[in-house]
Design an enzyme around this catalytic site. Structure first.
Site, PDB file in Angstrom:
ATOM      1  N   PHE A  97       0.816  -1.630   0.051  1.00 52.34           N
ATOM      2  CA  PHE A  97       0.136   0.067  -0.274  1.00 52.34           C
ATOM      3  C   PHE A  97       0.725   1.605  -0.271  1.00 52.34           C
ATOM      4  CE2 PHE A  97       0.553  -1.119   4.317  1.00 52.34           C
ATOM      5  CZ  PHE A  97       0.207  -0.239   4.939  1.00 52.34           C
ATOM      6  N   PHE A 115      13.392   2.345  -1.929  1.00 54.12           N
ATOM      7  CA  PHE A 115      14.430   1.196  -1.657  1.00 54.12           C
ATOM      8  C   PHE A 115      13.181   0.083  -0.513  1.00 54.12           C
ATOM      9  CE2 PHE A 115      18.332   4.363  -2.058  1.00 54.12           C
ATOM     10  CZ  PHE A 115      18.460   3.546  -2.098  1.00 54.12           C
ATOM     11  N   LYS A 122       8.743  -1.175   0.689  1.00 53.73           N
ATOM     12  CA  LYS A 122       7.073  -1.133   0.140  1.00 53.73           C
ATOM     13  C   LYS A 122       7.012  -1.251   1.815  1.00 53.73           C
ATOM     14  CE  LYS A 122       6.701  -2.482  -4.396  1.00 53.73           C
ATOM     15  NZ  LYS A 122       6.534  -4.046  -5.961  1.00 53.73           N
ATOM     16  N   LEU A 123       5.911  -0.852   1.463  1.00 54.99           N
ATOM     17  CA  LEU A 123       5.000  -1.401   3.153  1.00 54.99           C
ATOM     18  C   LEU A 123       3.606  -2.436   2.651  1.00 54.99           C
ATOM     19  CD1 LEU A 123       4.698   1.911   4.912  1.00 54.99           C
ATOM     20  CD2 LEU A 123       4.942  -0.641   5.860  1.00 54.99           C
ATOM     21  N   LYS A 151       7.441  -3.758   6.415  1.00 60.33           N
ATOM     22  CA  LYS A 151       8.296  -3.121   5.856  1.00 60.33           C
ATOM     23  C   LYS A 151       9.111  -4.001   5.391  1.00 60.33           C
ATOM     24  CE  LYS A 151       9.288   1.045   7.660  1.00 60.33           C
ATOM     25  NZ  LYS A 151       9.801   1.962   8.300  1.00 60.33           N
ATOM     26  N   ASP A 186      11.890  12.947  12.845  1.00 59.88           N
ATOM     27  CA  ASP A 186      10.827  13.460  11.813  1.00 59.88           C
ATOM     28  C   ASP A 186       9.218  13.262  12.061  1.00 59.88           C
ATOM     29  OD1 ASP A 186      10.245  13.774   8.541  1.00 59.88           O
ATOM     30  OD2 ASP A 186      10.148  10.860   8.436  1.00 59.88           O
TER      31      ASP A 186
END
Length: 411
Positions: A136, A141, A143-144, A157, A256
């Site tokens: 999604f 580098f 994907k989730l 992850k 962050d």
């Protein structure tokens, strides 16, 4: 120049070991920014339910230190000369839609052993219990994915090991170790719950709880940038402040904090996510314009000056403004333009005229240019609790006046 605070497991400011390789580059980038560069900075907008793979700017990961990177509980990594594409042969359990997904297949490849964490055996994922669903969100580098582990909905992850760059691979390994070490030691109702992690020769995997409500930024976008009801906004801000008070109490910095990294649970409580690996792209690729993080970033971080935990407090001030207004910070600027305005002209988001004074005070103190003026999160929690009490008292008085204005009736 600010002096970085001394934390047990954290080096801050310009002293990060991982900063040295790109410090000159970032200084050159800031020089361009200072000259008024108009590069596009649109965010990847890959907020998720278990972390984020969006990029950011000054992001040596949370808790960066030699002591943490070299933790004895982390196994050394064996290196293989295969790419993700070459590794796929005998997959584990993935949905039919993922048959052509090389990252998912590389994780489930049964030809290679799963490498976990010694001394953290309980955190090593048993891939036989992991069912992978669709991706999604994605970045350069990794994907989730949504999936299940032991029947529980999870966010998975997966990061790909760079094929032709040992330096990048080593750096990403360090980031993986740091995030796992952080998450395994952070247990709080407002921190995304860590479920486990593992390595394969070509990929790293981190599994966390899945927050069905998505991110705060997605939530605000779905509302078409309408303000969150005040009572809910303060409740959610309190969730973030309490979670961050816990993080800072453990001597860590998030670095962050933004609405993309704040996840909404089924009960509408907030979970803080993204403690490291999702921010590897900048340091592995050099300073990149493809980031939206500048909108939430403290001026000392933008300028690459020494910083401490107060950078998170600054970011929280921006997040609180988002919750109160429902808007994207500096929405009429690119992120680079926003960074330039924040640093060189002292620009901040405009506080609404009808904003509750106590909330206005919290925002403006949090995003003060001087970190020493910014409150700590313990104080922020107390201020927000006072605001919550004021809101509830005002609502009760309003209901009481409404009742008095109604004519009495006799049944």
């Amino acid at each position: 120049m600010l002096e970085g605070a001394k934390f047990n497991v954290l080096a801050v400011g310009n002293h990060h070991n991982n900063d040295n390789n790109y410090y000159a580059f970032t200084q050159e980038f800031y020089q361009k920014l200072n000259e008024g560069s108009n590069m596009s900075m649109e965010s990847m907008q890959t907020s998720n339910a278990g972390g984020s793979v969006s990029m950011s700017v000054d992001n040596s990961s949370v808790g960066s230190s030699d002591a943490l990177i070299g933790h004895p509980g982390l196994k050394p990594v064996r290196h293989y000369s295969l790419s993700v594409g070459q590794s796929v042969f005998r997959p584990g359990r993935v949905t039919h839609a993922l048959n052509d997904d090389a990252l998912a297949q590389a994780l489930m490849d049964t030809r290679y052993p799963t490498e976990g964490l010694t001394n953290y055996d309980e955190w090593t994922i048993d891939l036989r219990k992991l069912n992978m669903g669709p991706a999604f969100a994605q970045g350069a580098f990794g994907k989730l994915y949504k999936g299940t582990y032991n029947g529980e909905d999870v966010a998975i992850k997966i990061l790909e090991r760079p094929e032709n760059s040992p330096e990048k691979a080593q750096f990403m390994e360090q980031q993986f170790q740091q995030e796992v070490s952080m998450l395994a030691n952070l247990k709080h109702p407002n921190i995304v719950r860590f479920i486990g992690a593992c390595r394969k020769p070509m990929v790293w995997c981190i599994v966390t709880e899945y927050a069905k409500g998505g991110s705060v930024r997605q939530f605000l976008t779905r509302r078409q940038n309408r303000a969150v009801p005040l009572k809910l906004a303060v409740k959610q801000a309190l969730d973030v402040a309490r979670g961050m008070a816990y993080v800072h109490g453990r001597n860590f910095i998030h670095r962050d904090l933004k609405s993309d990294n704040l996840l909404i649970s089924a009960d509408k409580s907030i979970k803080i996510a993204d403690f490291g690996v999702a921010r590897i792209e900048v340091q592995t690729e050099g300073m990149t314009p493809e980031t939206g993080t500048y909108r939430w970033m403290a001026p000392e971080m933008i300028q690459h000056r020494a910083y401490n935990q107060k950078v998170d407090v600054y970011s929280f001030g921006i997040v609180l403004w988002e919750l109160i207004t429902g808007l994207l910070p500096f929405q009429n600027m690119t992120a680079v333009q926003a960074a330039f305005a924040v640093v060189n002209r002292g620009v901040r988001p405009t506080v609404p005229n009808d904003c509750l004074p106590v909330l206005s005070d919290i925002m403006t103190r949090c995003w003060d240019a001087n970190p020493e003026v910014r409150p700590c999160f313990v104080e922020v929690v107390k201020l927000l609790e006072a605001a919550e009490t004021e809101i509830m008292t005002t609502a009760r008085k309003a209901r009481f006046r409404c009742c008095l204005s109604q004519p009495m009736t006799i049944d």
